[in-house]
Design a protein around this motif. Structure first.
Motif, mmCIF file in Angstrom:
data_model
loop_
_atom_site.group_PDB
_atom_site.id
_atom_site.type_symbol
_atom_site.label_atom_id
_atom_site.label_comp_id
_atom_site.label_asym_id
_atom_site.label_seq_id
_atom_site.Cartn_x
_atom_site.Cartn_y
_atom_site.Cartn_z
ATOM 1 N N ALA A 175 4.399 -6.365 0.342
ATOM 2 C CA ALA A 175 4.296 -5.133 1.124
ATOM 3 C C ALA A 175 2.842 -4.727 1.363
ATOM 4 O O ALA A 175 2.575 -3.605 1.803
ATOM 5 C CB ALA A 175 5.035 -4.003 0.415
ATOM 6 N N GLY A 176 1.898 -5.613 1.065
ATOM 7 C CA GLY A 176 0.498 -5.324 1.357
ATOM 8 C C GLY A 176 -0.194 -4.443 0.346
ATOM 9 O O GLY A 176 -1.247 -3.880 0.640
ATOM 10 N N ASP A 177 0.394 -4.275 -0.855
ATOM 11 C CA ASP A 177 -0.160 -3.455 -1.930
ATOM 12 C C ASP A 177 -0.057 -1.965 -1.583
ATOM 13 O O ASP A 177 0.253 -1.578 -0.465
ATOM 14 C CB ASP A 177 -1.614 -3.824 -2.224
ATOM 15 C CG ASP A 177 -2.059 -3.383 -3.610
ATOM 16 O OD1 ASP A 177 -1.219 -2.871 -4.377
ATOM 17 O OD2 ASP A 177 -3.242 -3.556 -3.938
ATOM 18 N N LEU A 178 -0.327 -1.123 -2.571
ATOM 19 C CA LEU A 178 -0.299 0.316 -2.376
ATOM 20 C C LEU A 178 -1.482 0.746 -1.505
ATOM 21 O O LEU A 178 -2.549 0.130 -1.545
ATOM 22 C CB LEU A 178 -0.387 1.061 -3.709
ATOM 23 C CG LEU A 178 0.908 1.223 -4.523
ATOM 24 C CD1 LEU A 178 1.391 -0.113 -5.041
ATOM 25 C CD2 LEU A 178 0.692 2.189 -5.666
ATOM 26 N N THR A 179 -1.297 1.804 -0.748
ATOM 27 C CA THR A 179 -2.425 2.399 -0.050
ATOM 28 C C THR A 179 -3.258 3.183 -1.064
ATOM 29 O O THR A 179 -2.840 3.373 -2.210
ATOM 30 C CB THR A 179 -1.962 3.363 1.058
ATOM 31 O OG1 THR A 179 -1.359 4.527 0.452
ATOM 32 C CG2 THR A 179 -0.935 2.695 1.966
ATOM 33 N N ILE A 180 -4.420 3.660 -0.652
ATOM 34 C CA ILE A 180 -5.271 4.433 -1.546
ATOM 35 C C ILE A 180 -4.616 5.748 -1.937
ATOM 36 O O ILE A 180 -4.982 6.388 -2.922
ATOM 37 C CB ILE A 180 -6.643 4.698 -0.873
ATOM 38 C CG1 ILE A 180 -7.683 5.126 -1.904
ATOM 39 C CG2 ILE A 180 -6.501 5.713 0.245
ATOM 40 C CD1 ILE A 180 -8.032 4.057 -2.897
ATOM 41 N N TYR A 181 -3.580 6.142 -1.172
ATOM 42 C CA TYR A 181 -2.896 7.408 -1.433
ATOM 43 C C TYR A 181 -1.654 7.235 -2.321
ATOM 44 O O TYR A 181 -0.988 8.212 -2.632
ATOM 45 C CB TYR A 181 -2.466 8.061 -0.116
ATOM 46 C CG TYR A 181 -3.611 8.357 0.816
ATOM 47 C CD1 TYR A 181 -4.491 9.406 0.557
ATOM 48 C CD2 TYR A 181 -3.819 7.579 1.963
ATOM 49 C CE1 TYR A 181 -5.548 9.675 1.415
ATOM 50 C CE2 TYR A 181 -4.876 7.843 2.824
ATOM 51 C CZ TYR A 181 -5.730 8.884 2.537
ATOM 52 O OH TYR A 181 -6.788 9.157 3.384
ATOM 53 N N GLY A 182 -1.321 6.002 -2.703
ATOM 54 C CA GLY A 182 -0.135 5.770 -3.518
ATOM 55 C C GLY A 182 -0.329 6.239 -4.951
ATOM 56 O O GLY A 182 -1.369 5.984 -5.568
ATOM 57 N N LEU A 183 0.668 6.912 -5.507
ATOM 58 C CA LEU A 183 0.606 7.414 -6.881
ATOM 59 C C LEU A 183 0.983 6.281 -7.823
ATOM 60 O O LEU A 183 2.157 5.950 -7.987
ATOM 61 C CB LEU A 183 1.550 8.605 -7.046
ATOM 62 C CG LEU A 183 1.382 9.456 -8.305
ATOM 63 C CD1 LEU A 183 -0.011 10.082 -8.359
ATOM 64 C CD2 LEU A 183 2.431 10.550 -8.356
ATOM 65 N N ARG A 184 -0.005 5.706 -8.462
ATOM 66 C CA ARG A 184 0.210 4.523 -9.276
ATOM 67 C C ARG A 184 0.871 4.816 -10.619
ATOM 68 O O ARG A 184 1.455 3.935 -11.228
ATOM 69 C CB ARG A 184 -1.131 3.818 -9.492
ATOM 70 C CG ARG A 184 -1.596 3.064 -8.244
ATOM 71 C CD ARG A 184 -3.101 3.080 -8.097
ATOM 72 N NE ARG A 184 -3.536 2.213 -7.014
ATOM 73 C CZ ARG A 184 -3.492 2.548 -5.718
ATOM 74 N NH1 ARG A 184 -3.018 3.736 -5.362
ATOM 75 N NH2 ARG A 184 -3.918 1.707 -4.788
#
Length: 265
Positions: A175-184
């Motif tokens: 899925a192209g990894d989390l965006t910078i806004y994703g809550l890890r």
């Protein structure tokens, strides 16, 4: 007074940026070259009701092969120009509610709860023990097994399972990894178990939490949801300007600078 206020606003913006930066990296609880004492038990995907599988039986005798292979499966399996998971015309076997498939000559064959390798071996044994084929080579492939990745990732969507062991990082990579806004810290995985929808939470910033999670290895039909962090959530407000957003504080700082220029000039 003006200079002090401007510096204070700038300080708040910098602190907010530092706080966000600390939430971005994965595996924050391990050091480089360290060894993890706890590793998850490898879990291989097993067949369940409504799964669709393609099965090819090879033999030295072409006539026997024709008997045990569905016509379309013979044309597509092993063809480099066709992809099983993306070809809607491919015919296969659907696992019924009891975990069985209806196989030529053999009739009902139970593959529910078996891995792909175990299913191939089971069918091979049945063909040999029933004196149907002496030298069968059985290949079993997934057809409709998928996982879904939603939320703050770069390419949300439904992805085909192309291996026997699929980890949560495999799915996020597709899925192209989390965006910078994703809550890890709070990635949610929804999984159907015993007729119930079970919810798991995974903290990607902790290697120990991820590797010991029951959903480190995914199953078919799992749904991964990446929640947006506060910065992204605040952008959903009118014009993206809320009291907690960094854009709000940048706007305040810009306004103060403009006012300062007007006042002191």
């Amino acid at each position: 007074m003006f200079a002090a206020l401007t510096a204070a606003v700038a300080g708040v913006v910098m602190l907010a940026s530092c706080s966000v930066a600390k939430q971005v990296p994965y595996f924050q609880d391990i050091q480089s070259d360290s060894l993890l004492a706890i590793m998850p038990e490898p879990v291989t995907i097993t067949f369940a009701p409504e799964d669709k599988v393609a099965i090819l039986v090879n033999s030295r005798d072409p006539q026997l092969m024709m008997t045990f292979n569905l016509p379309v499966v013979q044309r597509y399996i092993g063809n480099d120009n066709a992809t099983l998971s993306n070809n809607n015309s491919l015919v296969g076997y659907t696992v019924d509610a009891n975990g069985d498939i209806d196989f030529p000559v053999l009739g009902k064959v139970r593959i529910g709860g078996l891995t792909r390798e175990q299913a191939a071996e089971h069918i091979k044994d049945l063909l040999v023990s029933n004196s149907l084929i002496k030298d069968p080579v059985v290949t079993v492939e997934y057809m409709n097994l998928n996982v879904s990745v939603l939320g703050e990732v770069n390419k949300p969507g439904r992805y085909s399972i192309d291996r026997d062991r699929l980890t949560i990082f495999d799915a996020l990579s597709m899925a192209g990894d989390l965006t910078i806004y994703g809550l890890r810290e709070h990635v949610t995985v929804m999984r159907e178990e015993d007729g119930l929808q079970r919810i798991y939470e995974v903290n990607l910033t902790s290697a120990e939490d991820v590797l010991t999670s029951p959903v480190y290895y995914l199953r078919q039909n799992d749904v991964i949801y990446v929640e947006p962090n506060k910065m992204r959530a605040n952008q959903a407000t009118v014009n993206g300007n809320s009291f907690l957003s960094s854009s709000f504080w940048v706007s305040v700082a810009s306004l103060l600078v403009s006012l300062g220029v007007l006042i002191f000039n």
